[in-house]
Design a protein around this motif. Structure first.
Motif, PDB file in Angstrom:
ATOM      1  N   UNK A   1       0.818  -1.218   0.000  1.00  0.00           N
ATOM      2  CA  UNK A   1       0.000   0.000   0.000  1.00  0.00           C
ATOM      3  C   UNK A   1       0.847   1.261   0.000  1.00  0.00           C
ATOM      4  N   UNK A   2       1.892   1.300   0.809  1.00  0.00           N
ATOM      5  CA  UNK A   2       2.711   2.510   0.842  1.00  0.00           C
ATOM      6  C   UNK A   2       3.481   2.689  -0.455  1.00  0.00           C
ATOM      7  N   UNK A   3       3.871   1.581  -1.101  1.00  0.00           N
ATOM      8  CA  UNK A   3       4.578   1.686  -2.382  1.00  0.00           C
ATOM      9  C   UNK A   3       3.654   2.228  -3.474  1.00  0.00           C
ATOM     10  N   UNK A   4       2.444   1.718  -3.506  1.00  0.00           N
ATOM     11  CA  UNK A   4       1.474   2.186  -4.500  1.00  0.00           C
ATOM     12  C   UNK A   4       1.134   3.651  -4.248  1.00  0.00           C
ATOM     13  N   UNK A   5       0.953   4.014  -2.994  1.00  0.00           N
ATOM     14  CA  UNK A   5       0.644   5.415  -2.660  1.00  0.00           C
ATOM     15  C   UNK A   5       1.786   6.335  -3.064  1.00  0.00           C
ATOM     16  N   UNK A   6       3.027   5.934  -2.809  1.00  0.00           N
ATOM     17  CA  UNK A   6       4.179   6.753  -3.198  1.00  0.00           C
ATOM     18  C   UNK A   6       4.278   6.854  -4.718  1.00  0.00           C
ATOM     19  N   UNK A   7       4.054   5.748  -5.424  1.00  0.00           N
ATOM     20  CA  UNK A   7       4.121   5.747  -6.882  1.00  0.00           C
ATOM     21  C   UNK A   7       3.074   6.686  -7.469  1.00  0.00           C
ATOM     22  N   UNK A   8       1.851   6.576  -6.988  1.00  0.00           N
ATOM     23  CA  UNK A   8       0.762   7.411  -7.502  1.00  0.00           C
ATOM     24  C   UNK A   8       1.006   8.882  -7.180  1.00  0.00           C
ATOM     25  N   UNK A   9       1.517   9.160  -6.001  1.00  0.00           N
ATOM     26  CA  UNK A   9       1.795  10.546  -5.616  1.00  0.00           C
ATOM     27  C   UNK A   9       2.854  11.167  -6.524  1.00  0.00           C
ATOM     28  N   UNK A  10       3.939  10.435  -6.751  1.00  0.00           N
ATOM     29  CA  UNK A  10       5.005  10.958  -7.611  1.00  0.00           C
ATOM     30  C   UNK A  10       4.504  11.113  -9.043  1.00  0.00           C
ATOM     31  N   UNK A  11       3.785  10.116  -9.546  1.00  0.00           N
ATOM     32  CA  UNK A  11       3.253  10.168 -10.910  1.00  0.00           C
ATOM     33  C   UNK A  11       2.340  11.378 -11.090  1.00  0.00           C
ATOM     34  N   UNK A  12       1.402  11.566 -10.170  1.00  0.00           N
ATOM     35  CA  UNK A  12       0.468  12.696 -10.279  1.00  0.00           C
ATOM     36  C   UNK A  12       1.166  14.038 -10.121  1.00  0.00           C
ATOM     37  N   UNK A  13       2.155  14.121  -9.243  1.00  0.00           N
ATOM     38  CA  UNK A  13       2.885  15.361  -9.050  1.00  0.00           C
ATOM     39  C   UNK A  13       3.636  15.752 -10.319  1.00  0.00           C
ATOM     40  N   UNK A  14       4.321  14.787 -10.930  1.00  0.00           N
ATOM     41  CA  UNK A  14       5.086  15.076 -12.143  1.00  0.00           C
ATOM     42  C   UNK A  14       4.154  15.429 -13.302  1.00  0.00           C
ATOM     43  N   UNK A  15       3.087  14.654 -13.489  1.00  0.00           N
ATOM     44  CA  UNK A  15       2.183  14.932 -14.617  1.00  0.00           C
ATOM     45  C   UNK A  15       1.461  16.266 -14.440  1.00  0.00           C
ATOM     46  N   UNK A  16       1.044  16.579 -13.226  1.00  0.00           N
ATOM     47  CA  UNK A  16       0.393  17.865 -12.969  1.00  0.00           C
ATOM     48  C   UNK A  16       1.373  19.018 -13.142  1.00  0.00           C
ATOM     49  N   UNK A  17       2.586  18.836 -12.648  1.00  0.00           N
ATOM     50  CA  UNK A  17       3.608  19.869 -12.805  1.00  0.00           C
ATOM     51  C   UNK A  17       3.910  20.152 -14.271  1.00  0.00           C
ATOM     52  N   UNK A  18       4.023  19.102 -15.076  1.00  0.00           N
ATOM     53  CA  UNK A  18       4.256  19.289 -16.509  1.00  0.00           C
ATOM     54  C   UNK A  18       3.066  19.973 -17.178  1.00  0.00           C
ATOM     55  N   UNK A  19       1.864  19.596 -16.788  1.00  0.00           N
ATOM     56  CA  UNK A  19       0.668  20.206 -17.385  1.00  0.00           C
ATOM     57  C   UNK A  19       0.583  21.694 -17.056  1.00  0.00           C
ATOM     58  N   UNK A  20       0.911  22.043 -15.840  1.00  0.00           N
ATOM     59  CA  UNK A  20       0.857  23.454 -15.441  1.00  0.00           C
ATOM     60  C   UNK A  20       1.987  24.233 -16.100  1.00  0.00           C
ATOM     61  N   UNK A  21       3.166  23.641 -16.157  1.00  0.00           N
ATOM     62  CA  UNK A  21       4.313  24.337 -16.747  1.00  0.00           C
ATOM     63  C   UNK A  21       4.109  24.563 -18.243  1.00  0.00           C
ATOM     64  N   UNK A  22       3.625  23.546 -18.947  1.00  0.00           N
ATOM     65  CA  UNK A  22       3.453  23.642 -20.391  1.00  0.00           C
ATOM     66  C   UNK A  22       2.110  24.271 -20.771  1.00  0.00           C
ATOM     67  N   UNK A  23       1.222  24.418 -19.806  1.00  0.00           N
ATOM     68  CA  UNK A  23      -0.102  25.008 -19.998  1.00  0.00           C
ATOM     69  C   UNK A  23      -0.957  24.205 -20.978  1.00  0.00           C
ATOM     70  N   UNK A  24      -0.743  22.899 -21.010  1.00  0.00           N
ATOM     71  CA  UNK A  24      -1.585  22.006 -21.803  1.00  0.00           C
ATOM     72  C   UNK A  24      -1.421  20.582 -21.281  1.00  0.00           C
ATOM     73  N   UNK A  25      -2.432  19.782 -21.505  1.00  0.00           N
ATOM     74  CA  UNK A  25      -2.404  18.394 -21.057  1.00  0.00           C
ATOM     75  C   UNK A  25      -2.276  17.496 -22.282  1.00  0.00           C
ATOM     76  N   UNK A  26      -1.204  16.701 -22.308  1.00  0.00           N
ATOM     77  CA  UNK A  26      -0.973  15.801 -23.433  1.00  0.00           C
ATOM     78  C   UNK A  26      -0.591  14.422 -22.915  1.00  0.00           C
ATOM     79  N   UNK A  27      -0.631  13.457 -23.821  1.00  0.00           N
ATOM     80  CA  UNK A  27      -0.207  12.094 -23.477  1.00  0.00           C
ATOM     81  C   UNK A  27       1.276  12.093 -23.106  1.00  0.00           C
TER      82      UNK A  27
END
Length: 143
Positions: free
Chosen positions: A19-45
């Motif tokens: 559970x803690x591994x999955x939670x850490x993985x999801x947290x890092x994944x969402x943080x990076x994808x959200x950060x890229x979306x905000x920085x680039x001002x668009x959401x892409x694959x």
């Protein structure tokens, strides 16, 4: 019943390990994808693929260069369908996160603009009152 209890015990015992591994993985994944979306001002694959690659490589870094490369590849391979699924769900909901962010930004700007205009009109009214009082005789001002 005993098989059910044994399954429940093992789920509780081994579930904590994952559970803690999955939670850490999801947290890092969402943080990076959200950060890229905000920085680039668009959401892409590509944002989701990059987030998956970064997270996968980070979690396999302890296995050396081969583990880092394998984590990068598997993270990318799993980030693309996850991103596609998330983007498809947003489209089905009627408003993507980017559209929502732009709408909220526009509404906040319009609200501040209306507030500034109301303050400006108050200053104009005060200026008119001041100019009216300066043109009157002293007996009217003292009243």
């Amino acid at each position: 019943q005993s098989a059910h209890r044994a399954g429940l015990r093992s789920f509780i015992r081994y579930g904590w390990r994952w559970s803690w591994r999955v939670a850490a993985f999801v947290t890092i994944f969402n943080t990076v994808s959200t950060g890229l979306s905000v920085y680039r001002n668009k959401t892409t694959i590509g944002n989701f693929a990059s987030a998956g690659a970064f997270t996968g490589a980070l979690f396999r870094m302890h296995l050396g260069l081969q583990g880092l490369a394998g984590g990068f590849v598997f993270g990318t391979a799993f980030g693309i369908p996850a991103g596609g699924l998330l983007m498809m769900m947003q489209k089905l909901a009627g408003e993507t996160l980017q559209e929502k962010r732009n709408r909220e930004r526009r509404e906040l700007y319009e609200q501040k603009l209306a507030e500034w205009q109301s303050r400006l009109s108050v200053t104009e009214v005060l200026g008119e009152m001041e100019s009216n009082t300066q043109g009157r005789p002293e007996s009217e001002i003292t009243r």
